[in-house]
Design a protein around this motif. Structure first.
Motif, short mmCIF file in Angstrom:
data_model
loop_
_atom_site.label_atom_id
_atom_site.label_comp_id
_atom_site.label_asym_id
_atom_site.label_seq_id
_atom_site.Cartn_x
_atom_site.Cartn_y
_atom_site.Cartn_z
N GLN A 1 -3.44 1.45 4.24
CA GLN A 1 -3.73 1.32 5.67
C GLN A 1 -5.20 1.64 5.94
N GLN A 2 -5.71 2.70 5.34
CA GLN A 2 -7.10 3.10 5.53
C GLN A 2 -8.07 2.04 5.03
N LEU A 3 -7.69 1.37 3.93
CA LEU A 3 -8.60 0.42 3.27
C LEU A 3 -8.29 -1.04 3.58
N ARG A 4 -7.38 -1.26 4.53
CA ARG A 4 -7.00 -2.63 4.94
C ARG A 4 -6.50 -3.44 3.74
N LEU A 5 -5.61 -2.82 2.98
CA LEU A 5 -5.03 -3.49 1.81
C LEU A 5 -3.53 -3.77 2.00
N ASN A 6 -3.00 -3.53 3.20
CA ASN A 6 -1.56 -3.64 3.44
C ASN A 6 -1.01 -5.00 3.02
N ASP A 7 -1.74 -6.06 3.30
CA ASP A 7 -1.24 -7.40 3.03
C ASP A 7 -1.49 -7.84 1.59
N LEU A 8 -2.11 -6.97 0.80
CA LEU A 8 -2.48 -7.35 -0.58
C LEU A 8 -1.71 -6.57 -1.63
N LEU A 9 -0.77 -5.73 -1.22
CA LEU A 9 -0.14 -4.79 -2.15
C LEU A 9 0.64 -5.48 -3.27
N GLN A 10 1.10 -6.70 -3.05
CA GLN A 10 1.88 -7.38 -4.09
C GLN A 10 1.04 -8.40 -4.88
N ARG A 11 -0.24 -8.42 -4.63
CA ARG A 11 -1.10 -9.32 -5.40
C ARG A 11 -1.57 -8.66 -6.69
N LYS A 12 -1.96 -9.50 -7.65
CA LYS A 12 -2.57 -9.02 -8.89
C LYS A 12 -4.10 -9.00 -8.71
N PRO A 13 -4.82 -8.19 -9.50
CA PRO A 13 -6.27 -8.13 -9.37
C PRO A 13 -6.98 -9.48 -9.46
N THR A 14 -6.45 -10.39 -10.27
CA THR A 14 -7.08 -11.72 -10.42
C THR A 14 -7.02 -12.53 -9.13
N GLN A 15 -6.15 -12.13 -8.21
CA GLN A 15 -6.01 -12.85 -6.93
C GLN A 15 -6.87 -12.23 -5.83
N LEU A 16 -7.72 -11.27 -6.19
CA LEU A 16 -8.52 -10.55 -5.20
C LEU A 16 -10.00 -10.87 -5.36
N SER A 17 -10.74 -10.72 -4.27
CA SER A 17 -12.20 -10.83 -4.32
C SER A 17 -12.77 -9.54 -4.92
N GLY A 18 -14.06 -9.56 -5.22
CA GLY A 18 -14.71 -8.38 -5.76
C GLY A 18 -14.62 -7.19 -4.83
N GLY A 19 -14.84 -7.43 -3.54
CA GLY A 19 -14.76 -6.35 -2.58
C GLY A 19 -13.36 -5.78 -2.46
N GLN A 20 -12.34 -6.66 -2.51
CA GLN A 20 -10.96 -6.19 -2.45
C GLN A 20 -10.60 -5.36 -3.69
N ARG A 21 -11.08 -5.80 -4.84
CA ARG A 21 -10.82 -5.03 -6.07
C ARG A 21 -11.44 -3.65 -5.98
N GLN A 22 -12.65 -3.59 -5.43
CA GLN A 22 -13.30 -2.28 -5.33
C GLN A 22 -12.54 -1.38 -4.37
N ARG A 23 -11.99 -1.95 -3.30
CA ARG A 23 -11.20 -1.14 -2.38
C ARG A 23 -9.93 -0.63 -3.05
N VAL A 24 -9.34 -1.43 -3.93
CA VAL A 24 -8.16 -0.97 -4.68
C VAL A 24 -8.54 0.20 -5.58
N ALA A 25 -9.70 0.09 -6.25
CA ALA A 25 -10.16 1.18 -7.11
C ALA A 25 -10.39 2.46 -6.30
N ILE A 26 -10.93 2.30 -5.10
CA ILE A 26 -11.14 3.46 -4.23
C ILE A 26 -9.78 4.01 -3.76
N GLY A 27 -8.86 3.11 -3.44
CA GLY A 27 -7.52 3.53 -3.02
C GLY A 27 -6.81 4.31 -4.10
N ARG A 28 -6.98 3.89 -5.35
CA ARG A 28 -6.37 4.61 -6.46
C ARG A 28 -6.89 6.05 -6.54
#
Length: 342
Positions: free
Chosen positions: A119-146
């Protein structure tokens, strides 16, 4: 939040010493940026704080506890890497949950933490995607979320934006600053980009050759650099640093007579130089970069010494033109023969 203290930290690899007696305190909730040229030791210092490297000597304390002998997993630090380091076969949710699940956290608590971070990182709609389906910025937000889901005492960022394009880097800088404001967490951020350092830091730590050159607020370093190295590193475009003898031979005697004794090098930021027909310094314009809101002139003074000038707005000055420059005395930075500020 966490309070970090480094005392006399050294680090050697075989016979090569890369950190030379680092002393530094980072206060609760601070956003501190390590900046310096490649090879200056900033990433090694970050890895030593994280526990990924052991100091050769010195002490690391987090919240007044010496952690030299504490493993990386138990220090309460979370590190975000330049390469994202996501598991390609896992979904975004699983990447963020993996560390908690390994720690034996209950499934319901894992879900709560992951969803809150998403919710904080605006990743709610991406939770079921794989990293290859994400942009660079989205991947970095996932790394921060982790990192966020672990609720660490200390966030450590190792050049996390360097793989992103220029526009995305700007937006991610803003997102990181907003995240810091929300979490009120202690964050240490490594970069070689001094623009990132200036725009993000509460305090900047400027490093060179494994040593700290200066620590201070961004504008403190910009306005009163402790030495010629910091003066030339902080600011974009970089400060003009000219030997006093060169300035004298270029026609700057009137300026030099007003400067402190033993001035060896004079620094002048391009944005503080004025084009003025009555100016003391002849200037040969070699190239003009028209950027709309400002213009950057590349040219030379004296016997071919490179010198840059920034003009507000658009300029009619053109390549090949000879103009004269003036400089307010209070805009000059003076350094002695050792490069130390006078």
């Amino acid at each position: 939040m966490a309070h970090l203290a480094l005392s006399r930290i050294t680090k050697s690899f075989d016979r090569t010493t890369v950190l030379h007696g680092i002393d530094l305190t980072v206060e609760d909730g601070e956003f501190v940026v390590f900046v310096g040229p490649s090879g200056c030791g900033k990433s090694t210092l970050l890895r030593t704080i994280a526990g990924l490297e052991s100091p050769t000597s010195g002490d690391i304390t987090i919240d007044n506890q010496n952690v030299n002998a504490v493993s990386a997993a138990n220090r309460g630090c979370a590190m975000v890497f330049q390469s994202y380091a996501l598991y390609p076969h896992m979904t975004v949710y699983d990447n963020m949950a993996f560390g908690l699940e390994n720690m034996g956290v209950a499934k319901a608590a894992v879900a709560q933490k992951v969803n809150a971070a998403a919710q904080q990182l605006r990743l709610n709609d991406l939770l079921q995607r794989k990293p290859t389906q994400l942009s660079g910025g989205q991947r970095q937000r996932v790394a921060i979320g982790r990192a966020i889901v672990r609720e660490p005492k200390l966030f450590l960022f190792d050049e996390p934006l360097s793989n992103l394009d220029a526009e995305l880097r700007v937006s991610m800088r803003i997102e990181l600053l907003e995240l810091h404001e929300r979490l009120q967490a202690t964050m240490i951020y490594v970069t070689h980009d001094q623009v990132e350092a200036m725009t993000m830091a509460d305090r900047i730590v400027v490093m060179r050759s494994g040593k700290i050159e200066q620590v201070g607020a961004p504008l403190e370093l910009y306005n009163r650099p402790a030495n010629a190295f910091v003066a030339g590193f902080i600011g974009s475009p970089r400060m003009n640093l000219v030997a006093a003898d060169v300035l004298r031979s270029a026609g700057g005697d009137a300026l030099l007579t007003q400067l402190p004794a033993h001035t060896h090098t004079v620094g002048l930021r391009p944005e503080h130089v004025l084009i003025d027909d009555a100016g003391a310094l002849p200037y040969a314009v070699r190239h003009v970069e028209q950027m709309g809101a400002s213009s950057l002139l590349h040219g030379t003074i004296g016997d071919g010494v490179a010198f840059d000038v920034v003009c507000t707005g658009q300029t009619t000055v053109h390549a090949g033109q000879q103009v004269r420059l003036a400089a307010p005395i209070d805009a000059l930075h003076c350094f002695n023969a050792d490069g130390v500020r006078i």
